[in-house]
Scaffold this motif. Structure first.
Motif, PDB file in Angstrom:
ATOM      1  N   LEU A  18       0.807  -1.215   0.000  1.00  0.00           N
ATOM      2  CA  LEU A  18       0.000   0.000   0.000  1.00  0.00           C
ATOM      3  C   LEU A  18       0.845   1.273   0.000  1.00  0.00           C
ATOM      4  CD1 LEU A  18      -2.917  -0.919   2.424  1.00  0.00           C
ATOM      5  CD2 LEU A  18      -2.926  -0.829  -0.062  1.00  0.00           C
ATOM      6  N   ALA A  19       2.158   1.125  -0.063  1.00  0.00           N
ATOM      7  CA  ALA A  19       3.045   2.285  -0.025  1.00  0.00           C
ATOM      8  C   ALA A  19       2.866   3.193  -1.238  1.00  0.00           C
ATOM      9  CB  ALA A  19       4.498   1.843   0.076  1.00  0.00           C
ATOM     10  N   ASP A  20       2.459   2.619  -2.355  1.00  0.00           N
ATOM     11  CA  ASP A  20       2.347   3.401  -3.580  1.00  0.00           C
ATOM     12  C   ASP A  20       1.143   2.922  -4.382  1.00  0.00           C
ATOM     13  OD1 ASP A  20       2.682   4.887  -5.852  1.00  0.00           O
ATOM     14  OD2 ASP A  20       4.746   4.263  -6.213  1.00  0.00           O
ATOM     15  N   LEU A  21      -0.025   3.446  -4.077  1.00  0.00           N
ATOM     16  CA  LEU A  21      -1.252   3.015  -4.753  1.00  0.00           C
ATOM     17  C   LEU A  21      -1.273   3.369  -6.233  1.00  0.00           C
ATOM     18  CD1 LEU A  21      -4.013   3.834  -2.121  1.00  0.00           C
ATOM     19  CD2 LEU A  21      -3.248   1.587  -2.870  1.00  0.00           C
ATOM     20  N   ASP A  22      -0.547   4.398  -6.615  1.00  0.00           N
ATOM     21  CA  ASP A  22      -0.614   4.855  -8.003  1.00  0.00           C
ATOM     22  C   ASP A  22       0.302   4.082  -8.946  1.00  0.00           C
ATOM     23  OD1 ASP A  22      -2.500   6.819  -7.371  1.00  0.00           O
ATOM     24  OD2 ASP A  22      -0.917   8.187  -6.745  1.00  0.00           O
ATOM     25  N   ASN A  23       1.528   3.816  -8.531  1.00  0.00           N
ATOM     26  CA  ASN A  23       2.495   3.214  -9.441  1.00  0.00           C
ATOM     27  C   ASN A  23       2.517   1.694  -9.392  1.00  0.00           C
ATOM     28  OD1 ASN A  23       3.369   5.675 -10.436  1.00  0.00           O
ATOM     29  ND2 ASN A  23       4.730   5.963  -8.696  1.00  0.00           N
ATOM     30  N   PHE A  38      -3.003  -9.627  -8.840  1.00  0.00           N
ATOM     31  CA  PHE A  38      -1.928  -9.343  -7.899  1.00  0.00           C
ATOM     32  C   PHE A  38      -0.907  -8.362  -8.453  1.00  0.00           C
ATOM     33  CE2 PHE A  38      -3.052 -13.751  -6.366  1.00  0.00           C
ATOM     34  CZ  PHE A  38      -3.800 -13.280  -5.298  1.00  0.00           C
ATOM     35  N   ASP A  39      -1.060  -7.958  -9.700  1.00  0.00           N
ATOM     36  CA  ASP A  39      -0.131  -7.005 -10.304  1.00  0.00           C
ATOM     37  C   ASP A  39      -0.460  -5.570  -9.937  1.00  0.00           C
ATOM     38  OD1 ASP A  39       1.232  -9.063 -11.484  1.00  0.00           O
ATOM     39  OD2 ASP A  39       0.160  -8.920 -13.387  1.00  0.00           O
ATOM     40  N   LYS A  40      -1.591  -5.348  -9.363  1.00  0.00           N
ATOM     41  CA  LYS A  40      -2.004  -4.002  -8.968  1.00  0.00           C
ATOM     42  C   LYS A  40      -2.070  -3.942  -7.449  1.00  0.00           C
ATOM     43  CE  LYS A  40      -4.247  -2.694 -13.144  1.00  0.00           C
ATOM     44  NZ  LYS A  40      -3.046  -2.680 -13.888  1.00  0.00           N
ATOM     45  N   THR A  41      -1.674  -2.806  -6.907  1.00  0.00           N
ATOM     46  CA  THR A  41      -1.741  -2.631  -5.463  1.00  0.00           C
ATOM     47  C   THR A  41      -3.189  -2.592  -5.005  1.00  0.00           C
ATOM     48  OG1 THR A  41       0.334  -1.438  -5.472  1.00  0.00           O
ATOM     49  CG2 THR A  41      -1.064  -1.140  -3.564  1.00  0.00           C
ATOM     50  N   GLN A  46     -12.343  -1.700  -5.769  1.00  0.00           N
ATOM     51  CA  GLN A  46     -12.341  -1.675  -4.307  1.00  0.00           C
ATOM     52  C   GLN A  46     -11.855  -0.328  -3.796  1.00  0.00           C
ATOM     53  OE1 GLN A  46     -13.697  -3.831  -2.409  1.00  0.00           O
ATOM     54  NE2 GLN A  46     -13.998  -5.441  -3.924  1.00  0.00           N
ATOM     55  N   THR A  47     -12.312   0.038  -2.633  1.00  0.00           N
ATOM     56  CA  THR A  47     -11.908   1.294  -2.018  1.00  0.00           C
ATOM     57  C   THR A  47     -10.597   1.110  -1.254  1.00  0.00           C
ATOM     58  OG1 THR A  47     -13.054   0.834   0.052  1.00  0.00           O
ATOM     59  CG2 THR A  47     -14.331   1.916  -1.708  1.00  0.00           C
ATOM     60  N   VAL A  48      -9.962   2.217  -0.954  1.00  0.00           N
ATOM     61  CA  VAL A  48      -8.753   2.167  -0.141  1.00  0.00           C
ATOM     62  C   VAL A  48      -9.104   1.592   1.234  1.00  0.00           C
ATOM     63  CG1 VAL A  48      -6.962   3.552   0.971  1.00  0.00           C
ATOM     64  CG2 VAL A  48      -7.644   4.064  -1.371  1.00  0.00           C
ATOM     65  N   GLY A  49     -10.271   1.926   1.747  1.00  0.00           N
ATOM     66  CA  GLY A  49     -10.711   1.375   3.031  1.00  0.00           C
ATOM     67  C   GLY A  49     -10.774  -0.140   3.007  1.00  0.00           C
ATOM     68  N   HIS A  50     -11.257  -0.694   1.903  1.00  0.00           N
ATOM     69  CA  HIS A  50     -11.306  -2.145   1.763  1.00  0.00           C
ATOM     70  C   HIS A  50      -9.893  -2.727   1.786  1.00  0.00           C
ATOM     71  CE1 HIS A  50     -12.451  -6.129   0.300  1.00  0.00           C
ATOM     72  NE2 HIS A  50     -11.443  -6.011  -0.536  1.00  0.00           N
ATOM     73  N   TYR A  56      -5.100  -5.124   7.361  1.00  0.00           N
ATOM     74  CA  TYR A  56      -5.263  -5.395   8.783  1.00  0.00           C
ATOM     75  C   TYR A  56      -5.342  -6.903   9.034  1.00  0.00           C
ATOM     76  CZ  TYR A  56      -7.652  -6.131  13.185  1.00  0.00           C
ATOM     77  OH  TYR A  56      -8.005  -6.604  14.421  1.00  0.00           O
ATOM     78  N   LEU A  57      -6.152  -7.609   8.239  1.00  0.00           N
ATOM     79  CA  LEU A  57      -6.302  -9.050   8.413  1.00  0.00           C
ATOM     80  C   LEU A  57      -4.992  -9.788   8.136  1.00  0.00           C
ATOM     81  CD1 LEU A  57      -9.830  -9.625   6.842  1.00  0.00           C
ATOM     82  CD2 LEU A  57      -9.211  -9.580   9.278  1.00  0.00           C
ATOM     83  N   ASP A  58      -4.264  -9.329   7.130  1.00  0.00           N
ATOM     84  CA  ASP A  58      -2.980  -9.946   6.804  1.00  0.00           C
ATOM     85  C   ASP A  58      -2.005  -9.785   7.971  1.00  0.00           C
ATOM     86  OD1 ASP A  58      -1.171 -11.308   5.080  1.00  0.00           O
ATOM     87  OD2 ASP A  58      -0.238  -9.382   4.608  1.00  0.00           O
ATOM     88  N   PHE A  59      -1.904  -8.582   8.499  1.00  0.00           N
ATOM     89  CA  PHE A  59      -0.986  -8.326   9.601  1.00  0.00           C
ATOM     90  C   PHE A  59      -1.433  -9.060  10.865  1.00  0.00           C
ATOM     91  CE2 PHE A  59       0.959  -5.558   6.773  1.00  0.00           C
ATOM     92  CZ  PHE A  59       2.102  -5.014   7.322  1.00  0.00           C
ATOM     93  N   LYS A  60      -2.748  -9.139  11.088  1.00  0.00           N
ATOM     94  CA  LYS A  60      -3.275  -9.880  12.233  1.00  0.00           C
ATOM     95  C   LYS A  60      -2.883 -11.355  12.121  1.00  0.00           C
ATOM     96  CE  LYS A  60      -7.580 -10.916  14.654  1.00  0.00           C
ATOM     97  NZ  LYS A  60      -9.033 -10.695  14.684  1.00  0.00           N
ATOM     98  N   SER A  61      -2.970 -11.907  10.917  1.00  0.00           N
ATOM     99  CA  SER A  61      -2.576 -13.301  10.693  1.00  0.00           C
ATOM    100  C   SER A  61      -1.099 -13.516  11.003  1.00  0.00           C
ATOM    101  CB  SER A  61      -2.867 -13.715   9.250  1.00  0.00           C
ATOM    102  OG  SER A  61      -4.236 -13.663   8.988  1.00  0.00           O
ATOM    103  N   HIS A  62      -0.261 -12.561  10.607  1.00  0.00           N
ATOM    104  CA  HIS A  62       1.168 -12.671  10.902  1.00  0.00           C
ATOM    105  C   HIS A  62       1.413 -12.627  12.410  1.00  0.00           C
ATOM    106  CE1 HIS A  62       3.333 -12.831   7.113  1.00  0.00           C
ATOM    107  NE2 HIS A  62       2.425 -12.028   6.601  1.00  0.00           N
ATOM    108  N   ARG A  63       0.687 -11.758  13.116  1.00  0.00           N
ATOM    109  CA  ARG A  63       0.842 -11.688  14.575  1.00  0.00           C
ATOM    110  C   ARG A  63       0.422 -13.007  15.226  1.00  0.00           C
ATOM    111  NH1 ARG A  63       2.861  -7.110  15.577  1.00  0.00           N
ATOM    112  NH2 ARG A  63       2.172  -5.193  14.631  1.00  0.00           N
ATOM    113  N   MET A  64      -0.670 -13.582  14.749  1.00  0.00           N
ATOM    114  CA  MET A  64      -1.131 -14.867  15.288  1.00  0.00           C
ATOM    115  C   MET A  64      -0.108 -15.964  15.015  1.00  0.00           C
ATOM    116  SD  MET A  64      -5.154 -14.557  14.267  1.00  0.00           S
ATOM    117  CE  MET A  64      -5.571 -16.224  14.722  1.00  0.00           C
TER     118      MET A  64
END
Length: 103
Positions: A18-23, A38-41, A46-50, A56-64
Motif C-alpha cells: 500500500l506504499a504506492d497506490l498509483d504506481n 496481484f499485479d495491482k496494489t 475496491q476502495t482504499v478502506g477495503h 489489517y487481516l494480513d498483519f493480524k494473521s502474521h501476529r497470530m
C-alpha cells in the motif's frame, strides 16, 4: 513449522504494497499471467478502506502466526531489507551467510 523447523527466516516479505497506490511497482516481476489481480496494489473496484481492511487481516494473521510459533518454541525472524512486518524480530540478511565465508 510442520516440517520440524525450529528457526524460520523470512526473505522478501515486504508487506508494503500500500506504499504506492498509483504506481504499483512493488514486485520484482512485471506481470503475472495467471494472477493479474496481484499485479495491482489496489484491487479494481475496491476502495482504499477495503484494501486497508485486508491489510489489517494480513498483519493480524502474521501476529497470530508469530505468537503460535513462539508458544511452540519456534523462532520466525524477518531477514527482509525494509518492509513493514514488525511482529517478527529483525535480522540482517547478510548475517545469514557469515559462517559460510571461505577462509
Amino acid at each position: 513449522i510442520y516440517l520440524g523447523c525450529r528457526e524460520i527466516y523470512l526473505i522478501g516479505f515486504d508487506a508494503n504494497w500500500l506504499a504506492d497506490l498509483d504506481n504499483c511497482n512493488l514486485h520484482f516481476y512485471e506481470t503475472n499471467e495467471y494472477f493479474p489481480q496481484f499485479d495491482k496494489t489496489q484491487t479494481p473496484g475496491q476502495t482504499v478502506g477495503h484494501e486497508l481492511g485486508c491489510c489489517y487481516l494480513d498483519f493480524k494473521s502474521h501476529r497470530m502466526l508469530q505468537e503460535s510459533a513462539e508458544a511452540m518454541g519456534i523462532r520466525i525472524m524477518n531477514a527482509t531489507n525494509g518492509g513493514w512486518l514488525d511482529m517478527y524480530p529483525r535480522v540482517q540478511y547478510e548475517s545469514l551467510f557469515e559462517s559460510s565465508k571461505v577462509q
